[in-house]
Motif scaffolding. Structure first.
Motif, PDB file in Angstrom:
ATOM      1  N   LEU A   1      44.444  35.658  32.507  1.00 21.55           N
ATOM      2  CA  LEU A   1      44.126  34.653  33.534  1.00 21.55           C
ATOM      3  C   LEU A   1      44.558  35.115  34.925  1.00 21.55           C
ATOM      4  N   GLY A   2      45.823  35.584  35.000  1.00 22.08           N
ATOM      5  CA  GLY A   2      46.386  35.979  36.294  1.00 22.08           C
ATOM      6  C   GLY A   2      45.624  37.118  36.930  1.00 22.08           C
ATOM      7  N   LYS A   3      45.390  38.176  36.144  1.00 24.00           N
ATOM      8  CA  LYS A   3      44.688  39.356  36.693  1.00 24.00           C
ATOM      9  C   LYS A   3      43.287  38.977  37.169  1.00 24.00           C
ATOM     10  N   ARG A   4      42.624  38.121  36.386  1.00 26.01           N
ATOM     11  CA  ARG A   4      41.270  37.723  36.755  1.00 26.01           C
ATOM     12  C   ARG A   4      41.300  36.942  38.073  1.00 26.01           C
ATOM     13  N   ALA A   5      42.258  36.009  38.141  1.00 23.85           N
ATOM     14  CA  ALA A   5      42.360  35.183  39.359  1.00 23.85           C
ATOM     15  C   ALA A   5      42.710  36.055  40.567  1.00 23.85           C
ATOM     16  N   LEU A   6      43.638  37.021  40.345  1.00 27.10           N
ATOM     17  CA  LEU A   6      44.043  37.898  41.455  1.00 27.10           C
ATOM     18  C   LEU A   6      42.874  38.761  41.928  1.00 27.10           C
ATOM     19  N   ARG A   7      42.111  39.263  40.948  1.00 27.27           N
ATOM     20  CA  ARG A   7      40.966  40.108  41.304  1.00 27.27           C
ATOM     21  C   ARG A   7      39.967  39.307  42.142  1.00 27.27           C
ATOM     22  N   LYS A   8      39.738  38.060  41.708  1.00 29.92           N
ATOM     23  CA  LYS A   8      38.785  37.206  42.402  1.00 29.92           C
ATOM     24  C   LYS A   8      39.272  36.899  43.829  1.00 29.92           C
ATOM     25  N   GLU A   9      40.555  36.552  43.917  1.00 31.12           N
ATOM     26  CA  GLU A   9      41.127  36.203  45.227  1.00 31.12           C
ATOM     27  C   GLU A   9      41.121  37.416  46.156  1.00 31.12           C
ATOM     28  N   ASN A  10      41.465  38.576  45.574  1.00 28.30           N
ATOM     29  CA  ASN A  10      41.494  39.800  46.373  1.00 28.30           C
ATOM     30  C   ASN A  10      40.090  40.128  46.905  1.00 28.30           C
ATOM     31  N   GLY A  11      39.099  39.950  46.045  1.00 33.69           N
ATOM     32  CA  GLY A  11      37.709  40.195  46.450  1.00 33.69           C
ATOM     33  C   GLY A  11      37.308  39.262  47.571  1.00 33.69           C
ATOM     34  N   ARG A  12      37.720  37.995  47.462  1.00 33.97           N
ATOM     35  CA  ARG A  12      37.383  36.999  48.477  1.00 33.97           C
ATOM     36  C   ARG A  12      38.016  37.375  49.827  1.00 33.97           C
ATOM     37  N   LEU A  13      39.308  37.788  49.750  1.00 35.28           N
ATOM     38  CA  LEU A  13      40.015  38.155  50.982  1.00 35.28           C
ATOM     39  C   LEU A  13      39.398  39.399  51.618  1.00 35.28           C
ATOM     40  N   MET A  14      39.043  40.372  50.769  1.00 32.71           N
ATOM     41  CA  MET A  14      38.422  41.608  51.277  1.00 32.71           C
ATOM     42  C   MET A  14      37.127  41.272  52.011  1.00 32.71           C
ATOM     43  N   SER A  15      36.356  40.371  51.408  1.00 32.07           N
ATOM     44  CA  SER A  15      35.073  40.043  52.021  1.00 32.07           C
ATOM     45  C   SER A  15      35.275  39.320  53.362  1.00 32.07           C
ATOM     46  N   ILE A  16      36.299  38.455  53.421  1.00 31.85           N
ATOM     47  CA  ILE A  16      36.588  37.757  54.683  1.00 31.85           C
ATOM     48  C   ILE A  16      37.020  38.756  55.754  1.00 31.85           C
ATOM     49  N   ILE A  17      37.913  39.689  55.356  1.00 30.00           N
ATOM     50  CA  ILE A  17      38.413  40.678  56.322  1.00 30.00           C
ATOM     51  C   ILE A  17      37.257  41.564  56.816  1.00 30.00           C
ATOM     52  N   ASP A  18      36.377  41.972  55.895  1.00 33.29           N
ATOM     53  CA  ASP A  18      35.217  42.792  56.279  1.00 33.29           C
ATOM     54  C   ASP A  18      34.348  42.043  57.280  1.00 33.29           C
TER      55      ASP A  18
END
Lengths: 164, 202
Positions: free
Chosen positions: B172-189
């Motif tokens: 659960l944690g890794k999946r949530a972290l991956r999703k959140e990280n992807g979201r943040l990366m896209s915002i920063i981009d």
């Protein structure tokens, strides 16, 4: 005019201008209305930050531009491709020449990059260049080059639609 | 009159319908995007401080007594870890409060970029560390608690706990972290693209 004493007058004076700026950015009247409203909510919430170092209009336009750009990030809208249908849909009943020209102008603006849309909307509103530079936080020299390019781009797009 | 002036004339002649605003409602409105991000951080900080205070009270000020000193160490840790996390949530809240929507656009964009970079660091470092520390403290707490159960009970409770924690962390944690990280990366981009539009002249 100060932000503190006369928010109502500020609203009455600048709401149409802010709405047009937001409309230039989104091309969608309902969205632009939401963004303009949000701009004034933020202006009210941040009124203590206005120290009179710039014009009230500069301060307000900054909030409007930042709100528009934040909207792009949070709503995940990629307006460029979606603007035209939105705007056409909302104005299908409007038939006179000026309305058609305005509609086409928004279609053309929608094809510009996000920040270019905001800058050109300010230029079209006759906002002085030093004020636009202050809003964007870039040098006036840089802004002039940018505006020259955007004007060229916009008129080219307009020409492509067989106008002038 | 050049072509652009004609466009300007069209722009300035347009009639924009303006609806009459409800200024009172506008002044009370609290629903902008930044506030929506701030509120959960504040609530999270308050909840964590309350949790910390409750555990502290239960371990050291209530009538409940424990046999082992290790259990008291565990309770102190269980109280400390959420308190630290609460301070971190407050830090995030303050960072959000400092983002200035009245600043020039380039400055405002850079403030958001710094905020999201900080969030990204939190996702990568703070959350896993928080998880490990909290579970370490629970582990110490269980040493005494499990002693009250028969061996089979101890094994079942421990197995269930460890299985749930491993599942929560690695699945659960890794999946949530991956999703959140992807979201943040896209915002920063996205922020970088907008900034580049302002810097670029070509």
């Amino acid at each position: 005019m100060t932000v503190h004493s006369d928010f109502n007058t500020l609203y009455q004076t600048y709401y149409p201008k802010v709405l047009k700026l937001c409309l230039g950015y989104t091309g969608d009247y309902a969205q632009a209305q939401d963004l303009a409203q949000e701009t004034f909510v933020k202006a009210w919430q941040n009124r203590s930050k206005f120290k009179g170092e710039s014009l009230v209009s500069t301060w307000l336009y900054r909030i409007a531009v930042n709100t528009c750009l934040n909207h792009l990030r949070t709503a995940r809208t990629q307006p460029t491709d979606q603007l035209q249908p939105h705007h056409e849909q909302q104005t299908t009943d409007e038939t006179n020449e000026l309305d058609q020209q305005v509609r086409l102008l928004y279609t053309c603006i929608s094809q510009l990059a996000e920040t270019d849309r905001l800058i050109i909307s300010l230029v079209l509103e006759d906002t002085p260049y030093p004020e636009i530079a202050q809003i964007a936080g870039i040098s006036e020299g840089n802004l002039r080059l940018k505006i020259h390019r955007i004007k060229q781009q916009l008129t080219d797009i307009y020409h492509r639609y067989g106008r002038f | 009159m050049d072509d652009f002036d004609k466009l300007k004339q069209v722009w300035q002649q347009q009639a924009v319908p303006v609806t009459k605003p409800d200024l009172d409602l506008l002044k009370q409105s609290n629903a902008d995007h930044q506030r929506k991000l701030e509120r959960p951080q504040l609530f999270s900080a308050i909840s964590l401080f309350l949790t910390s205070a409750f555990i502290l009270w239960m371990g050291f000020f209530s009538s409940i007594t424990f046999q082992s000193r290790l259990t008291y160490v565990a309770l102190a840790l269980l109280s400390l870890v959420p308190a630290i996390q609460g301070v971190i949530s407050l830090t995030v809240y303050n960072r959000l409060r400092r983002i200035d929507v009245t600043a020039p656009v380039t400055e405002h964009l850079s403030q958001w970029e710094q905020y999201y970079a900080f969030r990204q660091k939190m996702v990568r470092i703070n959350l896993p560390v928080y998880y490990v520390l909290l579970n370490g403290a629970f582990g110490l707490y269980f040493i005494e608690m499990l002693g009250y159960f028969p061996l089979i009970g101890q094994l079942v409770a421990l197995s269930l706990y460890v299985a749930w924690m491993l599942f929560a962390y690695f699945v659960l944690g890794k999946r949530a972290l991956r999703k959140e990280n992807g979201r943040l990366m896209s915002i920063i981009d996205n922020l970088k693209t907008i900034q580049q539009q302002l810097d670029d002249n070509h």
